[in-house]
Enzyme design. Structure first.
Site, PDB file in Angstrom:
ATOM      1  N   CYS A 143      34.928  20.395  29.276  1.00  0.00           N
ATOM      2  CA  CYS A 143      34.081  19.208  29.094  1.00  0.00           C
ATOM      3  C   CYS A 143      34.253  18.640  27.688  1.00  0.00           C
ATOM      4  O   CYS A 143      34.348  19.391  26.718  1.00  0.00           O
ATOM      5  CB  CYS A 143      32.620  19.576  29.325  1.00  0.00           C
ATOM      6  SG  CYS A 143      31.469  18.222  29.000  1.00  0.00           S
ATOM      7  N   GLU A 151      31.521  12.656  20.141  1.00  0.00           N
ATOM      8  CA  GLU A 151      30.552  12.147  19.157  1.00  0.00           C
ATOM      9  C   GLU A 151      29.617  11.125  19.793  1.00  0.00           C
ATOM     10  O   GLU A 151      28.413  11.136  19.534  1.00  0.00           O
ATOM     11  CB  GLU A 151      31.269  11.568  17.933  1.00  0.00           C
ATOM     12  CG  GLU A 151      32.106  12.586  17.144  1.00  0.00           C
ATOM     13  CD  GLU A 151      31.344  13.841  16.719  1.00  0.00           C
ATOM     14  OE1 GLU A 151      30.098  13.796  16.627  1.00  0.00           O
ATOM     15  OE2 GLU A 151      31.979  14.879  16.493  1.00  0.00           O
TER      16      GLU A 151
HETATM   17 ZN   LIG Z   1      29.524  18.400  18.706  1.00  0.00          ZN
HETATM   18 ZN   LIG Z   2      29.551  19.133  29.970  1.00  0.00          ZN
END
Ligand SMILES: [Zn+2]
Ligand SMILES: [Zn+2]
Length: 193
Positions: free
Chosen positions: A146, A131
């Site tokens: 990631c 976020e």
């Molecule tokens: Zn997102």
């Molecule tokens: Zn990434």
């Protein structure tokens, strides 16, 4: 130069807040400030869905944040939704100042499993990065490990690392550097004769 304000909305256990506080400091190299907790966000509760309107909570959190905060991360225990989705793990203003994270679906208990504190910490760290990444201007990343990859279920969150891939990390560093330089400039200019 500024700080990340950590704002707790409704009841959240101290140890989780403590963990996130330390994690954010280590990751971004900013001071974090713990703001006074807000009460349970009853104003955002949708009785029909028995969930809470994410957008309204994020807006309220931003109203409460101090003006010099670089970023505001609001953390809540309530289950969040936006009208077009059955739930969200969190929400952020893209390239904005605010991000919101819900712990509700990060707990094993939500899935009828025994509590697992380390797992809760690790999931919270990943979603906080996710976020905040959006609020730093990052979009979803195609690299599954990631922190910026899109998670639609808890297994996808568990498959991520609690860090950005090199590409996303470079973008975050660039953004933070720009923010730092911008924040430092007025003071620097005032120092000049
Ligand atoms: Zn997102
Ligand atoms: Zn990434």
């Amino acid at each position: 130069v500024g700080a990340i304000d950590l704002l707790i909305v409704g009841p959240v256990e101290d140890d989780v807040v403590e963990f996130l506080d330390g994690f954010l400091r280590r990751t971004f190299g900013y001071e974090t400030r713990r703001m006074a907790s807000l009460p349970n966000p009853d104003f955002a509760r949708d009785p029909r869905r028995a969930q809470y309107d994410s957008t309204r909570i994020l807006r309220e959190a931003l109203n409460q944040a101090s003006v010099d905060a670089i970023q505001v991360l609001a953390v809540t225990g309530v289950d969040l939704f936006i009208p077009m989705l059955s739930f969200v793990y969190g929400q952020a203003q893209l390239k904005g100042r605010g991000a919101l994270l819900s712990l509700a679906r990060l707990r094993q208990e939500f899935y009828g499993l025994p509590p697992d504190r380390p797992l809760l910490y690790s999931r919270a760290a990943k979603e906080a990065l996710h976020e905040l990444g959006h609020s730093f201007g990052l979009v979803h990343c195609p690299v599954p490990s990631c922190a910026m990859s899109l998670s639609s279920n808890i297994l996808q969150i568990d498959a991520k690392n609690s860090e950005y891939c090199p590409g996303c990390n470079a973008l975050v560093v660039e953004t933070l550097t720009t923010v730092r330089v911008r924040a430092a400039l007025p003071q620097h200019e005032e120092d000049r004769p």
